[in-house]
Design a protein around this motif. Sequence first.
Motif, PDB file in Angstrom:
ATOM      1  N   LEU A 172       0.750  -1.247   0.000  1.00 51.25           N
ATOM      2  CA  LEU A 172       0.000   0.000   0.000  1.00 51.25           C
ATOM      3  C   LEU A 172       0.790   1.313   0.000  1.00 51.25           C
ATOM      4  CD1 LEU A 172      -2.860  -0.837   2.545  1.00 51.25           C
ATOM      5  CD2 LEU A 172      -2.973  -0.849   0.050  1.00 51.25           C
ATOM      6  N   PRO A 173       1.876   1.474   0.745  1.00 50.58           N
ATOM      7  CA  PRO A 173       2.383   2.821   1.032  1.00 50.58           C
ATOM      8  C   PRO A 173       2.656   3.711  -0.173  1.00 50.58           C
ATOM      9  CG  PRO A 173       3.398   1.245   2.514  1.00 50.58           C
ATOM     10  CD  PRO A 173       2.627   0.442   1.507  1.00 50.58           C
ATOM     11  N   THR A 174       3.489   3.276  -1.104  1.00 47.71           N
ATOM     12  CA  THR A 174       3.827   4.130  -2.245  1.00 47.71           C
ATOM     13  C   THR A 174       2.616   4.407  -3.114  1.00 47.71           C
ATOM     14  OG1 THR A 174       6.138   3.388  -2.278  1.00 47.71           O
ATOM     15  CG2 THR A 174       5.268   4.337  -4.298  1.00 47.71           C
ATOM     16  N   ALA A 175       1.797   3.376  -3.326  1.00 51.92           N
ATOM     17  CA  ALA A 175       0.595   3.559  -4.141  1.00 51.92           C
ATOM     18  C   ALA A 175      -0.347   4.571  -3.501  1.00 51.92           C
ATOM     19  CB  ALA A 175      -0.118   2.218  -4.336  1.00 51.92           C
ATOM     20  N   LEU A 176      -0.530   4.485  -2.195  1.00 55.78           N
ATOM     21  CA  LEU A 176      -1.402   5.432  -1.496  1.00 55.78           C
ATOM     22  C   LEU A 176      -0.876   6.852  -1.590  1.00 55.78           C
ATOM     23  CD1 LEU A 176      -2.285   3.539   1.817  1.00 55.78           C
ATOM     24  CD2 LEU A 176      -3.921   4.329   0.083  1.00 55.78           C
ATOM     25  N   GLU A 177       0.417   7.026  -1.328  1.00 58.30           N
ATOM     26  CA  GLU A 177       0.992   8.368  -1.351  1.00 58.30           C
ATOM     27  C   GLU A 177       0.924   8.966  -2.751  1.00 58.30           C
ATOM     28  OE1 GLU A 177       3.453  11.644  -1.889  1.00 58.30           O
ATOM     29  OE2 GLU A 177       3.957   9.723  -2.819  1.00 58.30           O
ATOM     30  N   THR A 178       1.299   8.180  -3.755  1.00 55.08           N
ATOM     31  CA  THR A 178       1.325   8.689  -5.124  1.00 55.08           C
ATOM     32  C   THR A 178      -0.073   9.036  -5.612  1.00 55.08           C
ATOM     33  OG1 THR A 178       3.265   7.321  -5.597  1.00 55.08           O
ATOM     34  CG2 THR A 178       2.066   8.201  -7.480  1.00 55.08           C
ATOM     35  N   ALA A 179      -1.027   8.145  -5.361  1.00 57.20           N
ATOM     36  CA  ALA A 179      -2.396   8.397  -5.803  1.00 57.20           C
ATOM     37  C   ALA A 179      -2.980   9.619  -5.112  1.00 57.20           C
ATOM     38  CB  ALA A 179      -3.252   7.170  -5.538  1.00 57.20           C
ATOM     39  N   THR A 180      -2.779   9.740  -3.813  1.00 54.49           N
ATOM     40  CA  THR A 180      -3.331  10.875  -3.071  1.00 54.49           C
ATOM     41  C   THR A 180      -2.712  12.183  -3.536  1.00 54.49           C
ATOM     42  OG1 THR A 180      -3.733   9.483  -1.133  1.00 54.49           O
ATOM     43  CG2 THR A 180      -3.656  11.855  -0.765  1.00 54.49           C
ATOM     44  N   ARG A 181      -1.393  12.201  -3.697  1.00 55.60           N
ATOM     45  CA  ARG A 181      -0.711  13.407  -4.175  1.00 55.60           C
ATOM     46  C   ARG A 181      -1.234  13.827  -5.551  1.00 55.60           C
ATOM     47  NH1 ARG A 181       3.880  12.358  -6.827  1.00 55.60           N
ATOM     48  NH2 ARG A 181       4.377  10.717  -5.325  1.00 55.60           N
ATOM     49  N   SER A 182      -1.383  12.867  -6.450  1.00 55.52           N
ATOM     50  CA  SER A 182      -1.840  13.180  -7.800  1.00 55.52           C
ATOM     51  C   SER A 182      -3.283  13.682  -7.804  1.00 55.52           C
ATOM     52  CB  SER A 182      -1.717  11.937  -8.686  1.00 55.52           C
ATOM     53  OG  SER A 182      -0.377  11.481  -8.742  1.00 55.52           O
ATOM     54  N   LEU A 183      -4.143  13.058  -7.014  1.00 63.56           N
ATOM     55  CA  LEU A 183      -5.530  13.511  -6.935  1.00 63.56           C
ATOM     56  C   LEU A 183      -5.624  14.914  -6.341  1.00 63.56           C
ATOM     57  CD1 LEU A 183      -7.256  10.225  -5.711  1.00 63.56           C
ATOM     58  CD2 LEU A 183      -7.427  11.240  -7.986  1.00 63.56           C
ATOM     59  N   ASP A 184      -4.782  15.194  -5.365  1.00 65.15           N
ATOM     60  CA  ASP A 184      -4.766  16.538  -4.783  1.00 65.15           C
ATOM     61  C   ASP A 184      -4.318  17.574  -5.821  1.00 65.15           C
ATOM     62  OD1 ASP A 184      -5.608  15.559  -2.355  1.00 65.15           O
ATOM     63  OD2 ASP A 184      -3.620  15.626  -1.414  1.00 65.15           O
ATOM     64  N   SER A 219      -1.812   9.916   3.936  1.00 58.33           N
ATOM     65  CA  SER A 219      -2.740   8.922   3.384  1.00 58.33           C
ATOM     66  C   SER A 219      -2.603   7.558   4.047  1.00 58.33           C
ATOM     67  CB  SER A 219      -2.515   8.777   1.877  1.00 58.33           C
ATOM     68  OG  SER A 219      -1.156   8.420   1.595  1.00 58.33           O
ATOM     69  N   LEU A 220      -1.448   7.259   4.629  1.00 55.49           N
ATOM     70  CA  LEU A 220      -1.256   5.968   5.286  1.00 55.49           C
ATOM     71  C   LEU A 220      -2.229   5.800   6.444  1.00 55.49           C
ATOM     72  CD1 LEU A 220       2.655   5.692   5.436  1.00 55.49           C
ATOM     73  CD2 LEU A 220       1.096   4.897   3.646  1.00 55.49           C
ATOM     74  N   ALA A 221      -2.377   6.847   7.238  1.00 55.51           N
ATOM     75  CA  ALA A 221      -3.314   6.777   8.362  1.00 55.51           C
ATOM     76  C   ALA A 221      -4.748   6.966   7.894  1.00 55.51           C
ATOM     77  CB  ALA A 221      -2.960   7.826   9.410  1.00 55.51           C
ATOM     78  N   ASP A 222      -4.929   7.781   6.850  1.00 58.87           N
ATOM     79  CA  ASP A 222      -6.287   8.102   6.406  1.00 58.87           C
ATOM     80  C   ASP A 222      -7.017   6.912   5.802  1.00 58.87           C
ATOM     81  OD1 ASP A 222      -5.722  10.677   7.179  1.00 58.87           O
ATOM     82  OD2 ASP A 222      -5.429  11.450   5.144  1.00 58.87           O
ATOM     83  N   VAL A 223      -6.284   5.984   5.182  1.00 57.22           N
ATOM     84  CA  VAL A 223      -6.947   4.911   4.432  1.00 57.22           C
ATOM     85  C   VAL A 223      -7.608   3.872   5.340  1.00 57.22           C
ATOM     86  CG1 VAL A 223      -5.031   3.248   4.241  1.00 57.22           C
ATOM     87  CG2 VAL A 223      -6.665   3.506   2.342  1.00 57.22           C
ATOM     88  N   GLY A 224      -7.219   3.837   6.603  1.00 57.47           N
ATOM     89  CA  GLY A 224      -7.743   2.815   7.508  1.00 57.47           C
ATOM     90  C   GLY A 224      -9.261   2.788   7.570  1.00 57.47           C
ATOM     91  N   LYS A 225      -9.890   3.963   7.634  1.00 58.05           N
ATOM     92  CA  LYS A 225     -11.352   4.016   7.720  1.00 58.05           C
ATOM     93  C   LYS A 225     -12.003   3.422   6.477  1.00 58.05           C
ATOM     94  CE  LYS A 225     -11.579   8.042  10.788  1.00 58.05           C
ATOM     95  NZ  LYS A 225     -12.032   9.448  10.943  1.00 58.05           N
ATOM     96  N   LEU A 226     -11.430   3.715   5.300  1.00 57.69           N
ATOM     97  CA  LEU A 226     -11.981   3.163   4.060  1.00 57.69           C
ATOM     98  C   LEU A 226     -11.829   1.642   4.025  1.00 57.69           C
ATOM     99  CD1 LEU A 226     -10.703   5.708   1.364  1.00 57.69           C
ATOM    100  CD2 LEU A 226     -13.033   5.461   2.237  1.00 57.69           C
TER     101      LEU A 226
END
Length: 303
Positions: A119-131, A256-263
């Motif tokens: 998860l980590p790199t994918a989460l960070e990259t996706a979140t950064r790009s969407l932002d 995003s690492l901490a944020d994804v837990g709820k989803l």
Amino acid sequence: MKAAQFSRFGGPEVLETVNLPDPHPGPGQVRIVVHAAGISATDPKLRQGVLNFGAGLPQTTGRDVAGVVDEVGDGVTDVVPGDRVFGVSDDGAGAAELALLTFRAIIPPSLGFVDAAGLPTALETATRSLDQLNVGAETTLLVNGATGGIGSTTVQLALARGARVIGVAGAGNQNYLRSLGAEPVSYGETMAEQVRALAPDGVDVALDVAGSGVLPQLIDLAGGSQNVVTIADFDGPDKYGVRFSNGFTDGHAFHSLADVGKLIEAGRFWLPVDRTFPLAEIAEAHRASEHGHVRGRLVLVVA
């Protein structure tokens, strides 16, 4: 500790498993006993020498990791030894028995180490790009390369923001993309025509994950280069005026690492692991990554 490294740039065959000194955490860092390590899209490019962030040779490899905290540095208050965490190896040395982390989060209860390591790199990259694309409710987003680790993550995070997602994928991944909640179109000469059939007025923004030479089509569909971000086409900014998103220069989105837990716990996010490999077979894992057509992530099982 055992760790993977390479002493020259080249193909997967340059990777070897060696013994290195055990690392110890500095202020703000934790050390984990690595149970699993993900193969990110950046790892093969660093091994080939295509990307170089100033590190000399030999180089260790691997950024995405999951494991158990066994040492903490000064000032660390968010975790304690024994906690299960996932995150990004500080020195790009995650393909090892031990790793140091500054950016980390507690692994969601429903995830095992292998799933968390992807998860980590994918989460960070996706979140950064969407932002950077300002994706939110009512946005129509086109993702080129929507079924790999970053693509799959982008699709789901965008949908969680209330966006509509059209994803470009191979013929064999169309149903998978539908299962994530996106509307699939196929690669090829008719890609733009397929998108227009779903969105006659085009899309609001587009993200290029695949780097498959379609930036002109994405720019046309999104109404201008200012509405397109690429994370894969290194020539895109100079040739077409699009933004190249780079976490080393653009700022990061490791929150995003901490944020994804709820989803995850709500059943609104999952990232499949395509294949696993033992650490000793890291070269084969890199070959699989370079071959493409991966659905989700490739993960090394370390302990």
